[in-house]
Write an enzyme that holds these catalytic residues in place. Sequence first.
Site, PDB file in Angstrom:
ATOM      1  N   LYS A  45       9.825   4.257   1.912  1.00  0.00           N
ATOM      2  CA  LYS A  45      10.357   3.132   1.151  1.00  0.00           C
ATOM      3  C   LYS A  45      11.859   3.291   0.878  1.00  0.00           C
ATOM      4  CE  LYS A  45       5.841   2.408  -1.031  1.00  0.00           C
ATOM      5  NZ  LYS A  45       5.091   2.253  -2.305  1.00  0.00           N
ATOM      6  N   TYR A  85       1.654  -6.900   2.223  1.00  0.00           N
ATOM      7  CA  TYR A  85       0.943  -6.654   0.960  1.00  0.00           C
ATOM      8  C   TYR A  85       0.112  -7.864   0.520  1.00  0.00           C
ATOM      9  CZ  TYR A  85       3.732  -2.406   0.288  1.00  0.00           C
ATOM     10  OH  TYR A  85       4.305  -1.156   0.422  1.00  0.00           O
ATOM     11  N   ASN A 148       7.455   5.492  -5.571  1.00  0.00           N
ATOM     12  CA  ASN A 148       6.575   6.554  -5.064  1.00  0.00           C
ATOM     13  C   ASN A 148       6.790   6.862  -3.592  1.00  0.00           C
ATOM     14  OD1 ASN A 148       5.341   4.358  -3.886  1.00  0.00           O
ATOM     15  ND2 ASN A 148       3.372   4.611  -4.937  1.00  0.00           N
ATOM     16  N   HIS A 151       4.434   4.723   1.935  1.00  0.00           N
ATOM     17  CA  HIS A 151       3.187   3.970   2.124  1.00  0.00           C
ATOM     18  C   HIS A 151       2.526   4.460   3.400  1.00  0.00           C
ATOM     19  CE1 HIS A 151       0.418   0.599   2.909  1.00  0.00           C
ATOM     20  NE2 HIS A 151       0.859   0.687   4.158  1.00  0.00           N
ATOM     21  N   GLU A 162      -1.767  -3.633  10.063  1.00  0.00           N
ATOM     22  CA  GLU A 162      -0.375  -3.347   9.716  1.00  0.00           C
ATOM     23  C   GLU A 162       0.460  -3.019  10.952  1.00  0.00           C
ATOM     24  OE1 GLU A 162      -0.603  -0.274   6.811  1.00  0.00           O
ATOM     25  OE2 GLU A 162      -1.429  -1.583   5.253  1.00  0.00           O
TER      26      GLU A 162
END
Length: 368
Positions: A45, A85, A148, A151, A162
């Site tokens: 990210k 998402y 965090n 992913h 995905e």
Amino acid sequence: MKFLIFTVTLLSISAARADQKYCLAKEGLDSPLDGNHERTLVLIKPDGVQRGLVGRVLQRFEDRQFKIVALEMMHASKSLLESHYAEHKDRPFFTGLVEGMSSGPLVMMVLEGKNVIGAVRKMIGTTNPIDAAPGTIRGDFCTETEANLIHASDRLESAAREISLWQRIECSSSRVGGFVKHNDALSQKLTNYAWDQIVASYDHLLLSVNFDTYTKDRPGFEKLYRGLSDKAWEKAVEVLKYVAKRGGKPDVTSIQTQLSDGNVIEASVSELKSLAEAVKLEKSLANHALKLHSAVQNHHHDTEKDLDAGVAHFVEEELIEYQTESVRTLVGYHNDFKTILKGQAVCTTDKNTQLACFLFDDYLQKQG
């Protein structure tokens, strides 16, 4: 002379990088899977990219002998992230999640290996880093759920969806491999900045030679200005390499400088005056970097996909931070030396002042 050297440097960098590909080739995704191998999508990210953790994360996957079959740095659009998402679209955190993921460059990769989906999920740790075990990526590098770091697909079906979604995103000029479409202006602005660094490099070098003479032997001041000269040259080359790497096409005949080319440095400039000149040069470079960052942020602001976040990040991390620290250091030197001289403009023949000047020069010599 400066212009000739600058042009030769630019051409040599461009030629050296002309055959290199900086945008992902996704041919590996078209090859068949081996036996019971799986593939999974992993995203580092924007917070992970910004913190410079891409290499360390990749190393962990390679140490497990997972094959990287796709790898690309990009600034993902909100529409892509909303599709990615989609299962969370009714959750209260959905908008913030999309905003965060589109806030800067991210790294997309596809890993292949035996039981890779489950293995990678274990390697990255739980969604909440506070609960993530030590030794996991989130457990070692994160403290907040909102940042965090990474992913990874959680099951076979989501991995297939995905990968298919991100595979459709073509390697284009909006990625790390090139400037955003119609952003030739950004390439030129970066080239202008590199030219100003070349000018500053020469001016700092001229300052240094004032303190390597029989009558004014100040090795500390000489070292300071030679160091600034070398750093300015390195920054110029770094910027030109960045432009060439991203496929920019700067026009050396259209350079617009924000420094006064050919500054006349006095042959007998004093120590205090030289520090003032150095501060002036570095402040000009800092202001140029800030203007460059503003131009990048505002360029094509009406079209989201045309915002080149990669360039903005480069300017922030590599140019603004360095120039700000350089100005801060030099201003400190100038103010301290001015205090030592007690209102005088030069080092006089007074023994106490001469000793103070000698000690300050010795201090400069020991820095860095």
